[in-house]
Design a protein around this motif. Structure first.
Motif, mmCIF file in Angstrom:
data_model
loop_
_atom_site.group_PDB
_atom_site.id
_atom_site.type_symbol
_atom_site.label_atom_id
_atom_site.label_comp_id
_atom_site.label_asym_id
_atom_site.label_seq_id
_atom_site.Cartn_x
_atom_site.Cartn_y
_atom_site.Cartn_z
ATOM 1 N N PRO A 1 30.656 32.840 30.445
ATOM 2 C CA PRO A 1 30.444 34.293 30.299
ATOM 3 C C PRO A 1 30.289 34.955 31.671
ATOM 4 N N GLY A 2 30.898 36.118 31.822
ATOM 5 C CA GLY A 2 30.772 36.846 33.078
ATOM 6 C C GLY A 2 31.796 36.481 34.125
ATOM 7 N N LEU A 3 32.855 35.780 33.736
ATOM 8 C CA LEU A 3 33.922 35.395 34.661
ATOM 9 C C LEU A 3 34.487 36.619 35.381
ATOM 10 N N VAL A 4 34.741 36.476 36.686
ATOM 11 C CA VAL A 4 35.404 37.512 37.473
ATOM 12 C C VAL A 4 36.881 37.139 37.603
ATOM 13 N N LEU A 5 37.767 38.069 37.267
ATOM 14 C CA LEU A 5 39.209 37.821 37.276
ATOM 15 C C LEU A 5 39.903 38.858 38.151
ATOM 16 N N VAL A 6 40.685 38.389 39.120
ATOM 17 C CA VAL A 6 41.414 39.282 40.021
ATOM 18 C C VAL A 6 42.903 38.959 39.954
ATOM 19 N N ASN A 7 43.701 39.994 39.764
ATOM 20 C CA ASN A 7 45.153 39.836 39.681
ATOM 21 C C ASN A 7 45.832 40.707 40.726
ATOM 22 N N CYS A 8 46.312 40.060 41.780
ATOM 23 C CA CYS A 8 47.106 40.740 42.807
ATOM 24 C C CYS A 8 48.517 40.163 42.834
ATOM 25 N N ALA A 9 48.947 39.589 41.704
ATOM 26 C CA ALA A 9 50.240 38.908 41.652
ATOM 27 C C ALA A 9 51.250 39.676 40.805
ATOM 28 N N ARG A 10 51.195 39.512 39.487
ATOM 29 C CA ARG A 10 52.117 40.176 38.567
ATOM 30 C C ARG A 10 51.325 40.682 37.363
ATOM 31 N N ALA A 11 51.621 41.889 36.933
ATOM 32 C CA ALA A 11 50.846 42.520 35.860
ATOM 33 C C ALA A 11 50.957 41.771 34.545
ATOM 34 N N ASP A 12 52.106 41.134 34.274
ATOM 35 C CA ASP A 12 52.288 40.523 32.963
ATOM 36 C C ASP A 12 51.571 39.183 32.821
ATOM 37 N N LEU A 13 50.866 38.721 33.845
ATOM 38 C CA LEU A 13 50.123 37.472 33.725
ATOM 39 C C LEU A 13 48.941 37.601 32.773
ATOM 40 N N VAL A 14 48.414 38.815 32.627
ATOM 41 C CA VAL A 14 47.335 39.058 31.669
ATOM 42 C C VAL A 14 47.422 40.514 31.218
ATOM 43 N N ASP A 15 47.455 40.730 29.907
ATOM 44 C CA ASP A 15 47.633 42.071 29.358
ATOM 45 C C ASP A 15 46.381 42.925 29.547
ATOM 46 N N THR A 16 46.588 44.220 29.697
ATOM 47 C CA THR A 16 45.465 45.138 29.811
ATOM 48 C C THR A 16 44.583 45.094 28.570
ATOM 49 N N ALA A 17 45.212 44.994 27.401
ATOM 50 C CA ALA A 17 44.438 44.920 26.154
ATOM 51 C C ALA A 17 43.565 43.667 26.133
ATOM 52 N N THR A 18 44.062 42.574 26.669
ATOM 53 C CA THR A 18 43.282 41.339 26.762
ATOM 54 C C THR A 18 42.082 41.540 27.677
ATOM 55 N N LEU A 19 42.311 42.165 28.817
ATOM 56 C CA LEU A 19 41.217 42.424 29.755
ATOM 57 C C LEU A 19 40.156 43.311 29.128
ATOM 58 N N GLN A 20 40.582 44.360 28.428
ATOM 59 C CA GLN A 20 39.631 45.261 27.781
ATOM 60 C C GLN A 20 38.800 44.528 26.742
ATOM 61 N N ALA A 21 39.458 43.720 25.918
ATOM 62 C CA ALA A 21 38.741 42.984 24.882
ATOM 63 C C ALA A 21 37.775 41.975 25.497
ATOM 64 N N ALA A 22 38.191 41.322 26.582
ATOM 65 C CA ALA A 22 37.333 40.324 27.220
ATOM 66 C C ALA A 22 36.141 40.973 27.909
ATOM 67 N N LEU A 23 36.328 42.148 28.485
ATOM 68 C CA LEU A 23 35.201 42.882 29.063
ATOM 69 C C LEU A 23 34.230 43.321 27.965
#
Length: 312
Positions: free
Chosen positions: A220-242
């Motif tokens: 719980p509380g994982l920090v995730l940074v994406n400076c590579a490609r947007a499609d590696l993780v969906d925005t909806a996934t990020l919102q749900a995980a937050l």
């Protein structure tokens, strides 16, 4: 403008496609080359070289308007917006500039990780909004002793792994094609399960790398940074995980559509957004334009670029 309108001393024309600063490329082009930063249709018709920014499309239509083109020098390494096959059919070299912004991207990604773990943005907002003395103080996390999962161990991944190690972090690496000799190599599932922070440095195009069900296996509380490609993780996934507390912080420098006008995560104090600029530091820009200009110069002189994109 026609070829006859150019200075007599100009033996070749090179154009910039996308914002290309003349001051950054002219020192690395031959003196007898005319560089046109904002080309007209006439300039395109006589251009033998082009220095092309990431957001500019080089397709068959553009190539048809540039019959004398000999080389496309792409700033960066991604050529998804360049029709490499069409260039190959025409005998047009497609040059790239690998490594020119690797350190800048790594610095930007690690800055996001450190800021999110230390809750810098939340602490600033807490003080600026006058909550100090009445509200619950944001408690910073730690880098030392925590696990950084580096997903993708190319040039950028190697640098950011070194940054994490310098801060006393344990480094685990997942890369389908590269094995790290100095760090622990893990599967993707294990990397996510063990990580306190994840930094993405893999190419996209293969579907979502980190779906919600996989992120739910993380601490719980994982920090995730994406400076590579947007499609590696969906925005909806990020919102749900937050929302679920799976993620404690998110840093994004890449987006499905750019520029972003209204992003769903904007305004969330646990989220940092940057306008795809981690690789655009002053030093990185100078280096990538130098490499691009040197690639054009090599082709105009009858040679080949140092780094080229292969036909898929």
């Amino acid at each position: 403008m026609s070829r006859a309108d150019y200075p007599v001393a100009a033996e070749a024309v090179v154009v910039g496609l996308g914002p290309v600063g003349s001051e950054l490329v002219l020192p690395h082009l031959p003196e007898n080359v005319l560089f046109v930063a904002e080309p007209s249709a006439g300039d395109l018709a006589v251009a033998e070289g082009a220095i092309v920014r990431a957001a500019y499309d080089v397709d068959r239509d553009l190539l048809a308007r540039m019959p004398r083109l000999r080389v496309v020098a792409r700033t960066g390494v991604g050529v998804e917006r360049v029709d490499v096959a069409a260039c190959a059919e025409r005998g047009v070299a497609v040059a790239v500039t690998p490594g020119s912004n690797s350190r800048a991207v790594a610095e930007g990604a690690f800055a996001m990780i450190a800021s999110l773990v230390k809750r810098v943005g939340e602490s600033n907002a807490f003080v600026a909004s006058g909550q100090w003395g009445s509200g619950s103080i944001p408690v910073p996390g730690d880098l030392y002793g925590k696990t950084l999962a580096v997903l993708g161990f190319g040039r950028i991944g190697r640098i950011i792994a070194g940054f994490g190690a310098a801060f006393g972090m344990r480094i685990v690496v997942h890369d389908p094609f590269v094995q790290a000799e100095e760090y622990e190599n893990t599967s993707l599932d294990e990397a996510v399960r063990q990580a306190d922070a994840i930094s993405l440095h893999l190419p996209g195009g293969g579907g979502e790398l980190l779906p919600l069900e996989l992120l739910r296996t993380a601490k719980p509380g994982l920090v995730l940074v994406n400076c590579a490609r947007a499609d590696l993780v969906d925005t909806a996934t990020l919102q749900a995980a937050l929302d679920a507390g799976v993620l404690g912080g998110v840093g994004l420098d890449v987006f499905e559509t750019e520029p972003v006008r209204e992003h769903p995560l904007a305004g969330d104090p646990r989220v940092l957004l940057s306008p795809h600029t981690t690789g655009l530091s002053e030093g990185a820009m100078a280096a990538t334009f130098r490499m691009a200009a040197e690639a054009v110069t090599a082709v105009l002189a009858g040679g080949s670029p140092a780094h080229t994109a292969a036909v898929a």
